[in-house]
Design an enzyme around this catalytic site. Structure first.
Site, PDB file in Angstrom:
ATOM      1  CE1 TYR A 179      -0.051   1.996   4.279  1.00  0.00           C
ATOM      2  CE2 TYR A 179       0.945  -0.179   4.466  1.00  0.00           C
ATOM      3  CZ  TYR A 179       0.715   1.084   4.981  1.00  0.00           C
ATOM      4  OH  TYR A 179       1.257   1.421   6.194  1.00  0.00           O
TER       5      TYR A 179
ATOM      6  CE  LYS B  58       3.033   3.262   3.345  1.00  0.00           C
ATOM      7  NZ  LYS B  58       3.545   3.422   4.721  1.00  0.00           N
TER       8      LYS B  58
ATOM      9  CD  GLU C 262      10.287   1.683  10.236  1.00  0.00           C
ATOM     10  OE1 GLU C 262      10.310   2.705   9.530  1.00  0.00           O
ATOM     11  OE2 GLU C 262      10.152   0.536   9.773  1.00  0.00           O
TER      12      GLU C 262
ATOM     13  CG  LEU D 245       8.368   2.535   4.623  1.00  0.00           C
ATOM     14  CD1 LEU D 245       8.099   1.337   3.720  1.00  0.00           C
ATOM     15  CD2 LEU D 245       7.054   3.190   5.045  1.00  0.00           C
TER      16      LEU D 245
END
Length: 291
Positions: free
Chosen positions: A38, A152, A184, A209
């Site tokens: 996505y 993702k 993260e 990411l």
């Protein structure tokens, strides 16, 4: 200015349909396996924010899992623009989800599947988050995600559980840890500002990411002459930082004022964050859209 429809409009498998009546086949591999990726782009004052880099990252995620990109750049932008028009979206988010397609449930899949594409919009003033002024609380938890966080993926169970843990702790975000270092946030990129004024965020790798907002913030910081360092940092280093904040398309940038219940510096948003945030908003509102 058009008013928003009573029922939001989505783009589902080639058609614009009311979101409340939209359906996805039971045997879609996105539903059965989370076999898809996505992307999300912010809209601020009817401007797409960093849309080109988001579409680039979508293309990369699709390549990494072996799904052919179903549309070219112009077609993606055309769908996004029409979705924005149909939803009278002045401020908010546009989500793109692409799955491998529909087939009988099996871990293996036919080579000729047509990808399923879904886009939907959410009305939200991402630039007016009250946390920008008061700061966010973060908790740290072990990073339990898979080894390819650079893709993702729609498989977000670990992030869902982390966000629930944050809510139960009256916190706004989770900073995940692996091998003693922050990777993260559950849905964001983590930054700190060291006591000597250096902006630090983790080096890009399969562990995180490649954040689009991260990239823009770092470019703005570099242009402003701020010292940058891409390297891992620990929870203790974050607690001893002069400032901390996180970035994402859906929040832009949010200052972190507490980590695991302890204040960061004086417990208030700091000047480096404020300067970078203001310059980011200026970049969005004064520059042509990046398709």
């Amino acid at each position: 200015m058009a008013s928003a429809p009573e029922t939001p409009i989505a783009f589902v498998r080639g058609q614009f349909v009311p979101r409340d009546t939209a359906t996805i086949p039971l045997m879609d591999r996105g539903f059965l396996f989370g076999d898809g990726v996505y992307e999300v782009t912010a809209v601020i004052e009817r401007r797409f924010v960093d849309n080109g880099p988001h579409l680039d990252r979508l293309d990369r995620s699709l390549r990494e899992i072996g799904i052919a990109n179903p549309y070219d750049r112009a077609e993606w932008i055309g769908i996004e623009c029409e979705l924005m028009r149909r939803n009278a979206l002045d401020n908010g988010l546009i989500y793109i989800q692409v799955t491998r397609g529909v087939a009988e449930r099996d871990f293996l899949f036919p080579p000729d599947l047509a990808p399923s594409v879904v886009l939907f919009a959410q009305n939200r003033r991402v630039q007016h988050n009250p946390l920008i002024e008061k700061g966010a609380a973060v908790i740290t938890l072990p990073d339990q995600r898979w080894a390819r966080c650079d893709i993702k993926s729609t498989s977000l169970l670990a992030q869902v559980l982390a966000k629930r843990a944050a809510a139960q702790a009256n916190a706004n975000e989770v900073w995940m840890t692996r091998d003693g270092h922050i990777t993260e946030g559950a849905s964001s990129t983590a930054f700190i500002v060291t006591p000597d004024g250096r902006l630090v965020t983790r080096t890009l790798s399969p562990a995180i990411l490649p954040g689009v907002t991260r990239r823009t913030i770092m470019r703005i910081a570099d242009q402003a002459g701020l010292a940058l360092a891409e390297r891992p940092f620990t929870r203790d280093e974050a607690l001893g930082a002069a400032e901390a904040f996180y970035t994402s398309a859906s929040t832009i940038a949010i200052p972190v004022t507490r980590i695991d219940g302890r204040p960061v510096a004086n417990g208030r948003p700091g000047p480096v964050f404020r300067s970078l945030y203001d310059q980011y908003m200026q970049h969005v509102l004064e520059n042509p859209q990046d398709f």
